[in-house]
Design an enzyme around this catalytic site. Structure first.
Site, PDB file in Angstrom:
ATOM      1  NE  ARG A 137      -3.961  -2.116   2.238  1.00 24.08           N
ATOM      2  CZ  ARG A 137      -5.033  -2.299   1.475  1.00 24.08           C
ATOM      3  NH1 ARG A 137      -5.349  -1.422   0.552  1.00 24.08           N
ATOM      4  NH2 ARG A 137      -5.784  -3.380   1.633  1.00 24.08           N
ATOM      5  CB  THR A 166     -11.037  -3.348  -5.090  1.00 18.67           C
ATOM      6  OG1 THR A 166     -11.561  -3.408  -3.751  1.00 18.67           O
ATOM      7  CG2 THR A 166     -11.989  -2.489  -5.907  1.00 18.67           C
ATOM      8  CG  ASP A 188     -14.761   0.834  -3.675  1.00 21.78           C
ATOM      9  OD1 ASP A 188     -13.844   0.208  -4.258  1.00 21.78           O
ATOM     10  OD2 ASP A 188     -14.605   1.368  -2.564  1.00 21.78           O
ATOM     11  CG  ASP A 235     -11.309   4.076  -5.419  1.00 17.64           C
ATOM     12  OD1 ASP A 235     -11.469   4.233  -6.628  1.00 17.64           O
ATOM     13  OD2 ASP A 235     -12.219   4.159  -4.572  1.00 17.64           O
ATOM     14  CG  ASP A 293     -13.676  -2.922  -0.688  1.00 13.86           C
ATOM     15  OD1 ASP A 293     -13.744  -4.086  -0.259  1.00 13.86           O
ATOM     16  OD2 ASP A 293     -13.119  -2.001  -0.073  1.00 13.86           O
TER      17      ASP A 293
HETATM   18  O1  F6P Z   1      -8.826  -3.016  -0.381  1.00 11.46           O
HETATM   19  C1  F6P Z   1      -9.934  -3.756  -0.127  1.00 11.46           C
HETATM   20  C2  F6P Z   1      -9.982  -4.348   1.245  1.00 11.46           C
HETATM   21  O2  F6P Z   1     -10.253  -5.700   1.075  1.00 11.46           O
HETATM   22  C3  F6P Z   1     -10.998  -3.643   2.150  1.00 11.46           C
HETATM   23  O3  F6P Z   1     -12.295  -4.140   2.001  1.00 11.46           O
HETATM   24  C4  F6P Z   1     -10.440  -3.873   3.534  1.00 11.46           C
HETATM   25  O4  F6P Z   1     -10.836  -2.850   4.407  1.00 11.46           O
HETATM   26  C5  F6P Z   1      -8.981  -3.851   3.310  1.00 11.46           C
HETATM   27  O5  F6P Z   1      -8.764  -4.249   1.975  1.00 11.46           O
HETATM   28  C6  F6P Z   1      -8.200  -4.733   4.263  1.00 11.46           C
HETATM   29  O6  F6P Z   1      -6.865  -4.665   3.906  1.00 11.46           O
HETATM   30  P1  F6P Z   1      -5.616  -5.326   4.585  1.00 11.46           P
HETATM   31  O7  F6P Z   1      -5.122  -6.340   3.607  1.00 11.46           O
HETATM   32  O8  F6P Z   1      -4.650  -4.251   4.752  1.00 11.46           O
HETATM   33  O9  F6P Z   1      -6.054  -5.987   5.866  1.00 11.46           O
END
Ligand code: F6P
Length: 343
Positions: free
Chosen positions: A71, A124, A128, A102, A126
């Site tokens: 990230r 994703t 979105d 996004d 999500d």
């Molecule tokens: O990016 C999408 C997602 O799956 C979200 O729905 C969730 O909040 C987040 O990633 C969780 O990410 P991590 O892998 O950092 O726990």
């Protein structure tokens, strides 16, 4: 043409299918492909190496990403932007194929504004990303949610319990609504529409009164619930895009405890978490990823950089990456209203 390809943000099943498609199409055109490791971090650090067609052999059905992900947000630090531009030069990259949600596509849009040739592929769970009807990974995630709800139904009904199931979904409740509809959820709570513990409890009581002595409540991790407020500070450090970890809200556990206390019905909670992002992609996601990957390279060949590959209806079309940066894609409220028919 020499193309750098990267995957950024949360992984999803189908990323490898997209990478394979990019590489296969590129080599058909005699373009070269370089792997940028671990998302934008690889561009900042120069963790970049040539990718042969052999590297993508056999990866179509495999979850995760062979490129790694992170990230990292290069626009957090001006020097990282400079380092990224320097590495684009150093490795002779003519264009980037950026596979992400996004945040990752947003960074792609900002590099595009700086004159870098960028095309995007939306992924994703999500679902979105603005401009596309579907993102890679969403179908696999909701298929998993549906199967989980099927399994939870049999145990909830045997023990006459309420089971609260927490699914992913930070700003958008697509996984909750579509997964919940597919798995016959009795109540769904999402970020876009405020609900309350009182409403869920009333609903559970009215089901009991109708002779339904169990309930499955699906809640998105980012759901807006009137009585459950939280401050972002309580949830610990933010990532480089400013997001807190919503799993730390413990929303499913809070709901299950409150439902049990207020209604007297026995309740349990389950957090599906990263299981939703793991495993092999569905046929739909494999085909979508393949179409997006091929289309991304075709856009570069046709001089259409500055766009993402977007699914609109049944067609894959170019859609401006700048619009992804400035828009969001909340759940279709009509779809949520339809899900409510079955509450
Ligand atoms: O990016 C999408 C997602 O799956 C979200 O729905 C969730 O909040 C987040 O990633 C969780 O990410 P991590 O892998 O950092 O726990």
């Amino acid at each position: 043409m020499r193309i750098g390809v990267l995957t950024g943000g949360g992984d999803v099943p189908g990323l490898n299918a997209a990478i394979r498609a990019v590489v296969r199409r590129a080599y058909e055109y005699n373009f070269e492909v370089l792997a940028i490791r671990n998302g934008w971090e690889g561009l900042v650090l120069g963790n970049i190496e040539p990718m042969s067609i052999r590297a993508v052999s056999g990866i179509l059905p495999i979850g995760g990403t062979i490129l790694g992900s992170s990230r990292t947000n290069p626009f957090k630090r001006e020097e990282d932007v400079e380092k990224s531009l320097g590495n684009i030069d150093k490795f002779g990259l003519d264009a980037l194929v950026v596979i992400g949600g996004d945040d990752t596509l947003g960074v792609g849009a900002r590099f595009s504004q700086k004159g870098v040739k960028v095309v995007g592929v939306p992924k994703t769970i999500d679902n979105d990303v603005y401009g596309t009807d579907y993102c890679i990974g969403f179908d696999t995630a909701v298929s998993f949610v549906a199967e989980a709800l099927d399994r939870l139904h049999t145990t909830a009904s045997s023990h006459h319990r309420v089971i609260v199931v927490e699914v992913m979904g930070r700003h958008a409740g697509w996984v909750a609504v579509v997964g919940g509809m597919a798995g016959g959820a009795d109540y769904i709570m999402i970020p876009e529409v405020e609900t309350s513990i009182d409403e869920v409890c009333d609903h559970v009581r009215s089901r009991w009164a109708r002779g339904k002595n169990f309930s499955i409540v699906v809640v998105a991790e980012g759901a807006k619930v009137r009585e459950v407020t939280y401050s972002e500070e309580e949830l610990g450090e933010k990532d480089e895009f400013g997001h807190v970890r919503l799993d730390r809200r413990g929303l499913a556990y809070t709901l299950n405890t409150e439902i049990e206390r207020r209604t007297g019905f026995e309740a349990r909670s389950v957090v599906l978490g990263h299981l939703q992002r793991g495993g092999s992609p569905t046929a739909f996601d494999r085909v979508l990823a393949t179409r997006f990957g091929v289309f991304a390279v075709d856009m570069l060949k046709e001089g259409l950089s500055g766009n993402i590959a977007a699914l609109q209806g049944n067609s894959v079309v170019p859609f401006p990456i700048s619009e992804v940066l400035s828009n969001s894609r909340p759940v279709d409220v009509e779809l949520y209203e339809m899900a409510k028919v079955f509450f």
